[in-house]
Design a protein around this motif. Structure first.
Motif, PDB file in Angstrom:
ATOM      1  N   MET A   1       1.340  -9.653 -15.218  1.00 11.20           N
ATOM      2  CA  MET A   1       2.598 -10.323 -15.463  1.00 11.20           C
ATOM      3  C   MET A   1       3.759  -9.435 -15.037  1.00 11.20           C
ATOM      4  N   PHE A   2       3.742  -8.196 -15.423  1.00 13.04           N
ATOM      5  CA  PHE A   2       4.821  -7.280 -15.052  1.00 13.04           C
ATOM      6  C   PHE A   2       4.879  -7.075 -13.544  1.00 13.04           C
ATOM      7  N   PHE A   3       3.714  -7.016 -12.909  1.00  8.64           N
ATOM      8  CA  PHE A   3       3.654  -6.812 -11.466  1.00  8.64           C
ATOM      9  C   PHE A   3       4.190  -8.029 -10.722  1.00  8.64           C
ATOM     10  N   ASP A   4       3.964  -9.226 -11.252  1.00  2.00           N
ATOM     11  CA  ASP A   4       4.469 -10.446 -10.615  1.00  2.00           C
ATOM     12  C   ASP A   4       5.994 -10.466 -10.562  1.00  2.00           C
ATOM     13  N   GLU A   5       6.637  -9.931 -11.595  1.00  2.00           N
ATOM     14  CA  GLU A   5       8.094  -9.921 -11.621  1.00  2.00           C
ATOM     15  C   GLU A   5       8.673  -8.899 -10.652  1.00  2.00           C
ATOM     16  N   LEU A   6       7.956  -7.814 -10.410  1.00  2.00           N
ATOM     17  CA  LEU A   6       8.458  -6.767  -9.529  1.00  2.00           C
ATOM     18  C   LEU A   6       7.977  -6.899  -8.089  1.00  2.00           C
ATOM     19  N   SER A   7       7.085  -7.834  -7.813  1.00  2.00           N
ATOM     20  CA  SER A   7       6.540  -7.958  -6.461  1.00  2.00           C
ATOM     21  C   SER A   7       7.603  -8.273  -5.406  1.00  2.00           C
ATOM     22  N   PRO A   8       8.646  -9.088  -5.673  1.00  2.00           N
ATOM     23  CA  PRO A   8       9.677  -9.277  -4.637  1.00  2.00           C
ATOM     24  C   PRO A   8      10.402  -7.979  -4.289  1.00  2.00           C
ATOM     25  N   LEU A   9      10.608  -7.110  -5.269  1.00  2.00           N
ATOM     26  CA  LEU A   9      11.247  -5.825  -4.983  1.00  2.00           C
ATOM     27  C   LEU A   9      10.372  -4.965  -4.087  1.00  2.00           C
ATOM     28  N   PHE A  10       9.088  -4.930  -4.377  1.00  2.00           N
ATOM     29  CA  PHE A  10       8.174  -4.138  -3.557  1.00  2.00           C
ATOM     30  C   PHE A  10       8.074  -4.693  -2.136  1.00  2.00           C
ATOM     31  N   GLN A  11       8.058  -6.012  -2.006  1.00  2.00           N
ATOM     32  CA  GLN A  11       7.989  -6.613  -0.681  1.00  2.00           C
ATOM     33  C   GLN A  11       9.228  -6.287   0.140  1.00  2.00           C
ATOM     34  N   GLU A  12      10.396  -6.371  -0.483  1.00  2.00           N
ATOM     35  CA  GLU A  12      11.640  -6.052   0.218  1.00  2.00           C
ATOM     36  C   GLU A  12      11.680  -4.577   0.594  1.00  2.00           C
ATOM     37  N   PHE A  13      11.208  -3.727  -0.304  1.00  2.00           N
ATOM     38  CA  PHE A  13      11.187  -2.289  -0.023  1.00  2.00           C
ATOM     39  C   PHE A  13      10.260  -1.970   1.144  1.00  2.00           C
ATOM     40  N   LEU A  14       9.111  -2.626   1.202  1.00  2.00           N
ATOM     41  CA  LEU A  14       8.165  -2.352   2.277  1.00  2.00           C
ATOM     42  C   LEU A  14       8.645  -2.894   3.622  1.00  2.00           C
TER      43      LEU A  14
END
Length: 72
Positions: free
Chosen positions: A1-14
């Motif tokens: 659940m926590f990872f799902d909320e932060l996944s857009p940030l990680f995608q943008e960072f990558l």
């Protein structure tokens, strides 16, 4: 659940790490894009003049903090 909320940030960072870190750093230090050191650096890097209206949208001092809303 926590990872799902932060996944857009990680995608943008990558996808765009330099742009992401620049935006993150300017947000953390509350840098105003209309101030001269930041504005002149942006103009030099992008080759385009920074408009005052676009830069003033990021000015955090105009908001004055949280605002209340009423829901009917």
């Amino acid at each position: 659940m926590f990872f799902d909320e932060l996944s857009p940030l990680f995608q943008e960072f990558l996808q765009k790490p330099l742009a992401f870190m620049g935006g993150f750093t300017s947000g953390v230090f509350r840098l105003n894009l209309a101030d001269d050191p930041v504005k002149s650096w942006l103009e030099k890097e992008t080759g385009k003049p920074v408009s005052d209206t676009a830069a003033s949208n990021f000015d955090s001092s105009k908001n004055g903090g949280p605002q209340s809303i009423s829901i009917d």
